[in-house]
Design a protein around this motif. Structure first.
Motif, PDB file in Angstrom:
ATOM      1  N   LEU A 134      33.301  40.609  44.728  1.00  0.00           N
ATOM      2  CA  LEU A 134      33.127  41.840  43.962  1.00  0.00           C
ATOM      3  C   LEU A 134      33.202  41.570  42.461  1.00  0.00           C
ATOM      4  O   LEU A 134      32.414  42.124  41.685  1.00  0.00           O
ATOM      5  N   MET A 135      34.097  40.708  42.041  1.00  0.00           N
ATOM      6  CA  MET A 135      34.210  40.373  40.619  1.00  0.00           C
ATOM      7  C   MET A 135      32.937  39.696  40.098  1.00  0.00           C
ATOM      8  O   MET A 135      32.626  39.797  38.908  1.00  0.00           O
ATOM      9  N   HIS A 136      32.180  39.049  40.972  1.00  0.00           N
ATOM     10  CA  HIS A 136      30.936  38.392  40.563  1.00  0.00           C
ATOM     11  C   HIS A 136      29.741  39.347  40.527  1.00  0.00           C
ATOM     12  O   HIS A 136      28.685  38.996  40.015  1.00  0.00           O
ATOM     13  N   ARG A 137      29.883  40.544  41.059  1.00  0.00           N
ATOM     14  CA  ARG A 137      28.797  41.519  41.012  1.00  0.00           C
ATOM     15  C   ARG A 137      28.745  42.132  39.613  1.00  0.00           C
ATOM     16  O   ARG A 137      29.768  42.359  38.972  1.00  0.00           O
ATOM     17  N   GLU A 138      27.562  42.437  39.182  1.00  0.00           N
ATOM     18  CA  GLU A 138      27.354  42.995  37.846  1.00  0.00           C
ATOM     19  C   GLU A 138      28.067  44.331  37.688  1.00  0.00           C
ATOM     20  O   GLU A 138      27.968  45.211  38.537  1.00  0.00           O
TER      21      GLU A 138
END
Length: 176
Positions: A134-138
């Protein structure tokens, strides 16, 4: 309608339903939480029996006649609660029901079952995404995650936090 043995129906229809779910519902963040496919009953009634998440029994069964999907009581197919035209009643169905599969999904799965003379017990649930994913999603930050989902405990075995993917996707849609 074919009258085949359960093992044949299961081995034939399960991959088709799995492929359908993968192609349509997983794109929206959902997956099946349980599935069982069997040959039709004595009355040769093809139906999709909706099993509530976390329970051994469900709420509704769906069956189709022509372009109309009927919603019946889970235990009594003759107790029809309502019906919807497949080509025009999408919004009415969504207004009436808070279910993961929409009218189109139900209709298309019923078509697969009808073709093979089967009925199905099925439950649906959200797919999950880890905190790191989730932290890697924009657009996601630690603050947005906590504001959206509150405090989430680490999963006991995976040592990770998980979030419902359908809720992540709905939140992302609201940003646009």
């Amino acid at each position: 309608m074919n009258k085949a043995k359960n093992h044949h129906i299961h081995s034939t229809v399960t991959p088709l339903i799995d492929a359908y779910v993968s192609k349509t519902l997983e794109q929206e963040g959902y997956t099946t939480s349980m599935i069982m496919i069997c040959t039709v009953d004595e009355e040769n009634r093809v139906s999709l029996n909706y099993v509530d998440d976390g329970y051994d029994f469900g709420t509704y069964q769906f069956y189709k006649k022509g372009d109309v999907v009927f919603v019946a009581d889970y235990f009594d197919a003759d107790d029809v609660l309502c019906s919807y035209h497949v080509n025009s009643d999408f919004e009415k169905f969504d207004d009436d029901f808070d279910l993961i599969p929409g009218l189109t999904h139900i209709s298309e799965m019923l078509d697969i079952l009808e073709e093979h003379g089967a009925y199905m017990y099925v439950g649906f649930d959200s797919m999950y995404i880890s905190h790191s994913e989730l932290m890697h999603r924009e657009g996601w930050t630690d603050r947005k995650i906590k504001t959206t989902f509150g405090k989430i405990e680490h999963h006991e075995l995976d040592k990770c936090k998980f979030y419902p993917l359908n809720e992540v996707m709905n939140t992302e849609k609201s940003w646009k």
